[in-house]
Design a protein around this motif. Structure first.
Motif, PDB file in Angstrom:
ATOM      1  N   TYR A 141       0.842  -1.201   0.000  1.00  0.00           N
ATOM      2  CA  TYR A 141       0.000   0.000   0.000  1.00  0.00           C
ATOM      3  C   TYR A 141       0.879   1.254   0.000  1.00  0.00           C
ATOM      4  N   HIS A 142       1.858   1.263   0.886  1.00  0.00           N
ATOM      5  CA  HIS A 142       2.710   2.451   1.012  1.00  0.00           C
ATOM      6  C   HIS A 142       3.411   2.783  -0.307  1.00  0.00           C
ATOM      7  N   PHE A 143       3.887   1.751  -1.020  1.00  0.00           N
ATOM      8  CA  PHE A 143       4.582   1.992  -2.287  1.00  0.00           C
ATOM      9  C   PHE A 143       3.614   2.324  -3.425  1.00  0.00           C
ATOM     10  N   GLY A 144       2.328   2.251  -3.140  1.00  0.00           N
ATOM     11  CA  GLY A 144       1.352   2.601  -4.167  1.00  0.00           C
ATOM     12  C   GLY A 144       1.042   1.468  -5.118  1.00  0.00           C
ATOM     13  N   TRP A 145       1.460   0.251  -4.760  1.00  0.00           N
ATOM     14  CA  TRP A 145       1.252  -0.892  -5.657  1.00  0.00           C
ATOM     15  C   TRP A 145      -0.050  -1.625  -5.357  1.00  0.00           C
ATOM     16  N   GLU A 146      -0.633  -1.342  -4.214  1.00  0.00           N
ATOM     17  CA  GLU A 146      -1.942  -1.908  -3.890  1.00  0.00           C
ATOM     18  C   GLU A 146      -2.815  -0.833  -3.255  1.00  0.00           C
ATOM     19  N   HIS A 147      -4.117  -0.969  -3.475  1.00  0.00           N
ATOM     20  CA  HIS A 147      -5.056  -0.142  -2.730  1.00  0.00           C
ATOM     21  C   HIS A 147      -5.190  -0.695  -1.317  1.00  0.00           C
ATOM     22  N   ALA A 148      -5.893   0.043  -0.482  1.00  0.00           N
ATOM     23  CA  ALA A 148      -6.052  -0.382   0.913  1.00  0.00           C
ATOM     24  C   ALA A 148      -6.750  -1.741   1.006  1.00  0.00           C
ATOM     25  N   ASP A 149      -7.594  -2.055   0.031  1.00  0.00           N
ATOM     26  CA  ASP A 149      -8.306  -3.340   0.078  1.00  0.00           C
ATOM     27  C   ASP A 149      -7.501  -4.485  -0.531  1.00  0.00           C
ATOM     28  N   GLY A 150      -6.269  -4.217  -0.929  1.00  0.00           N
ATOM     29  CA  GLY A 150      -5.407  -5.272  -1.443  1.00  0.00           C
ATOM     30  C   GLY A 150      -5.472  -5.478  -2.945  1.00  0.00           C
ATOM     31  N   THR A 151      -6.340  -4.706  -3.631  1.00  0.00           N
ATOM     32  CA  THR A 151      -6.380  -4.817  -5.092  1.00  0.00           C
ATOM     33  C   THR A 151      -5.204  -4.034  -5.692  1.00  0.00           C
ATOM     34  N   PRO A 152      -4.741  -4.480  -6.869  1.00  0.00           N
ATOM     35  CA  PRO A 152      -3.562  -3.824  -7.468  1.00  0.00           C
ATOM     36  C   PRO A 152      -3.817  -2.353  -7.788  1.00  0.00           C
ATOM     37  N   ALA A 153      -2.820  -1.531  -7.618  1.00  0.00           N
ATOM     38  CA  ALA A 153      -2.907  -0.104  -7.944  1.00  0.00           C
ATOM     39  C   ALA A 153      -1.829   0.225  -8.965  1.00  0.00           C
ATOM     40  N   GLU A 154      -2.029   1.338  -9.649  1.00  0.00           N
ATOM     41  CA  GLU A 154      -1.083   1.697 -10.713  1.00  0.00           C
ATOM     42  C   GLU A 154       0.306   1.985 -10.165  1.00  0.00           C
ATOM     43  N   GLY A 155       0.328   2.551  -8.976  1.00  0.00           N
ATOM     44  CA  GLY A 155       1.633   2.724  -8.344  1.00  0.00           C
ATOM     45  C   GLY A 155       2.262   4.071  -8.562  1.00  0.00           C
ATOM     46  N   ASN A 156       2.705   4.672  -7.480  1.00  0.00           N
ATOM     47  CA  ASN A 156       3.502   5.886  -7.535  1.00  0.00           C
ATOM     48  C   ASN A 156       4.453   5.798  -6.378  1.00  0.00           C
ATOM     49  N   ALA A 157       5.565   5.103  -6.627  1.00  0.00           N
ATOM     50  CA  ALA A 157       6.502   4.830  -5.542  1.00  0.00           C
ATOM     51  C   ALA A 157       7.480   5.973  -5.339  1.00  0.00           C
ATOM     52  N   GLY A 158       7.219   7.118  -5.987  1.00  0.00           N
ATOM     53  CA  GLY A 158       8.115   8.259  -5.817  1.00  0.00           C
ATOM     54  C   GLY A 158       9.066   8.399  -6.992  1.00  0.00           C
ATOM     55  N   LYS A 159       9.868   9.456  -6.938  1.00  0.00           N
ATOM     56  CA  LYS A 159      10.701   9.820  -8.080  1.00  0.00           C
ATOM     57  C   LYS A 159      11.965   8.996  -8.225  1.00  0.00           C
ATOM     58  N   ALA A 160      12.299   8.190  -7.225  1.00  0.00           N
ATOM     59  CA  ALA A 160      13.511   7.347  -7.298  1.00  0.00           C
ATOM     60  C   ALA A 160      14.790   8.161  -7.370  1.00  0.00           C
ATOM     61  N   ILE A 161      14.803   9.318  -6.723  1.00  0.00           N
ATOM     62  CA  ILE A 161      16.012  10.141  -6.732  1.00  0.00           C
ATOM     63  C   ILE A 161      17.176   9.424  -6.059  1.00  0.00           C
ATOM     64  N   ARG A 162      16.897   8.812  -4.913  1.00  0.00           N
ATOM     65  CA  ARG A 162      17.987   8.178  -4.172  1.00  0.00           C
ATOM     66  C   ARG A 162      18.553   6.959  -4.916  1.00  0.00           C
ATOM     67  N   PRO A 163      17.686   6.045  -5.412  1.00  0.00           N
ATOM     68  CA  PRO A 163      18.247   4.956  -6.231  1.00  0.00           C
ATOM     69  C   PRO A 163      19.012   5.477  -7.442  1.00  0.00           C
ATOM     70  N   ALA A 164      18.497   6.541  -8.072  1.00  0.00           N
ATOM     71  CA  ALA A 164      19.190   7.081  -9.250  1.00  0.00           C
ATOM     72  C   ALA A 164      20.574   7.606  -8.863  1.00  0.00           C
ATOM     73  N   LEU A 165      20.684   8.203  -7.659  1.00  0.00           N
ATOM     74  CA  LEU A 165      21.993   8.681  -7.207  1.00  0.00           C
ATOM     75  C   LEU A 165      22.960   7.523  -6.973  1.00  0.00           C
TER      76      LEU A 165
END
Lengths: 377, 377
Positions: free
Chosen positions: B72-96
């Motif tokens: 849920y926190h990563f935006g990959w699931e809704h609160a009810d457990g169904t899949p969500a499109e996802g918005n896990a953030g801009k990935a600035i730190r992994p990109a660095l």
């Protein structure tokens, strides 16, 4: 990690035997000195002495804001920052790490494993800090819990910092077991989290909505996992085979389950003079402890009565607590818990004999397992 | 880690230039493609693509109760457990992490560092989960925060589990940099905790009880430390010298400070159409952001007026917010923040040139640093 709520148990002297219900795990071979708990107490004292310098050094390495909360939590400082005598707990987990290392690798392995013992103790205390916030527990080791003194945010942050410190300590260790130990301890943290989640989730449900199986699984994750991990880390630091490390983990888990079963019995029938908490304390908060869930799911007439009584919040009625305790007993919850604890201790002994076939070498671990499960009911 | 509160900023398209106040860090040598942010956006997309499979696999390894909250926190699931499109953030730190590894070790090092990038992203999200609980923030990446959906306990536990998962992932990595990376990331966690502590403690104090020095130190711990650690881990995975790793850490820290300064300017004067939060949002909650503290401690007549205005809680008075913003500006808070951001970016460029003297190789890191600090005020 539930046990320290019965805080007085932790600091009392040699305990009596389980006279009314017979000793737990009577089928085991006794190691030298195990019978009277003196060996265990000596091991606990030695573990505390071995671990404390490095534990204090690790805490001292924290930034001052985190250090202050940690020093308070460990009982080394009062809330105002002045030094305190300290009651950092019984050091059962560090003692298991060191005894496990000694059993498989002798004194050299024990000396090498001190850092792992410190890491396990840090993880234990991280979980206590967080659990107290979640459970709103106000007392720990006879003192106000950290969140009541510093607030939720600081207690959460100090817990976070202790987890990081624990894993960092192991990772920075040049010992060849370092990476495997970090991996294992981190896995254990995840299991502790799942166990605490299950515990809080189950407490929100009705008396007839909890199964015995999930209650046992919760107790294994919350209490068994870290005792098992402590033993496994000792084995890793002694260079034990993967098979022996797994057997040590299983030994710690089974002993942890036995411990939790006895601890739950004390939470219902315990003598308040010995345990520091009034008899029936767990019943008053309607805790779904193992004997209660065993009783609730027993299919007996007493189970029906118990479910009715448990469905209503407690209102300062001591006679009602006695009725509930009697219902748990009549539904077989007490006998079940005693038998199950004996069964788990037997399993623990079996696992121990696999990892450490020499009874002499296994003596320390054996006496520690007996110590944590030898409680007056 | 403060930035994601301005959540719309994270998902908007290519940003404009700083027309009104001039570009930050104009003294730098521009890498190829850095000027228009297109290279940075490509690097962020590539980082997200490289990291997501292993990130999802790591989350999938969690017990179901923890996994659900994390998904849920990563935006990959809704609160009810169904899949969500996802918005896990801009990935600035992994990109660095990945850009840093690539800058010093080429594509091979970048590929090897994916796991480190995942670990950094996990630590970032552990801190977000916990910060949201402490700060009572109700929205994150356009969705209700995890604690509002699952409760405080589960959000705390999921955060704990993500920290463990992050350090475990690095520890289990056979890469020779593994142990050093765990140590460094764990140290960073402790610094994040101290930074969050300082932030919450400062917010409880009066407007005249906070120094600029401690506000800068807090911002460095809360925001700079993890950006620095991300760059340092990339260096470690590229087999860089200790000196270069430290220079990369310093580069990330300085860029992080510049980013925070600009972010704080946006929190006061930002265009709500661009940032998704109304102008003056930070002022309404009386946040002691960097420009505000600079203004408060400026010794100017406007500082006295500002302290008076800031000492009274906000009561839905937009004209008052404008008066406060004007007081911050007249006291020099805005100019100071702009100048300081430029200064920090210059320092970042200097550190980068030490670690990666070849401008071509440094291009990726340069464009990422520009991207995070290029914001419309």
């Amino acid at each position: 990690m539930t046990e320290t709520r019965h805080s007085a148990v932790e600091t009392r002297g040699p305990t009596g035997t389980l006279e009314r219900h017979g000793p737990i795990g009577t089928q085991r071979d006794k190691g030298p000195g195990a019978a009277d708990g003196q060996e265990a107490e000596a091991l606990l004292r030695q573990a505390r002495a071995s671990v404390d310098p490095e534990l204090r050094a690790a805490i001292a390495s924290l930034p001052v804001s985190m250090r202050r909360i940690a020093l308070y939590h460990f009982g080394w400082e009062h809330a105002d920052g002045t030094p305190a005598e300290g009651n950092a707990g019984k050091a059962i987990r560090p003692a298991l790490v060191l005894a496990s290392a000694a059993a498989l690798g002798g004194t050299g392995a024990r000396a090498a494993a001190v850092r792992a013992a410190v890491a396990v103790e840090l993880v234990h205390n991280f979980s206590l800090l967080h659990d107290d916030v979640m459970d709103r527990d106000t007392t720990r080791r006879h003192r106000p819990t950290a969140w009541t003194v510093f607030g939720d945010a600081d207690a959460i942050l100090a817990g976070d910092a202790l987890q990081a410190l624990a894993l960092r300590l192991l990772a920075a260790d040049p010992h060849p077991a370092s990476a495997a130990a970090v991996t294992r301890l981190a896995d254990c943290v995840v299991e502790l989290c799942a166990g605490q989640h299950a515990d809080t989730a189950m407490e929100r449900r009705g008396p007839d909505e909890v199964t015995l199986e999930e209650t046992l699984a919760m107790a294994e994750a919350k209490t068994g996992a870290l005792l098992g991990c402590a033993c496994a880390l000792g084995g890793l630091y002694a260079g034990a085979t993967e098979e022996d490390v797994e057997a040590l983990d299983a030994f710690g888990r089974e002993a942890g389950l036995a411990f939790q079963l006895i601890d739950d019995v004390i939470g219902i029938w315990g003598d308040p003079c010995r345990t520091g908490k009034p008899a029936g304390a767990d019943l008053a908060v309607r805790k779904k402890s193992l004997p209660v869930v065993a009783a609730l799911t027993s299919g007996t007439p007493a189970a029906v009565e118990l479910a009715e009584l448990y469905g209503v919040p407690y209102e300062d009625d001591k006679e009602e607590l006695e009725r509930i305790a009697l219902a748990v007993e009549r539904a077989g919850g007490r006998d079940w818990a005693q038998a199950k604890a004996a069964d788990r201790m037997a399993r623990a002994m079996h696992e121990l004999s696999r990892a450490v076939p020499d009874p002499e070498a296994a003596g320390g671990l054996l006496s520690l397992a007996e110590f944590v499960t030898r409680r007056s009911t």
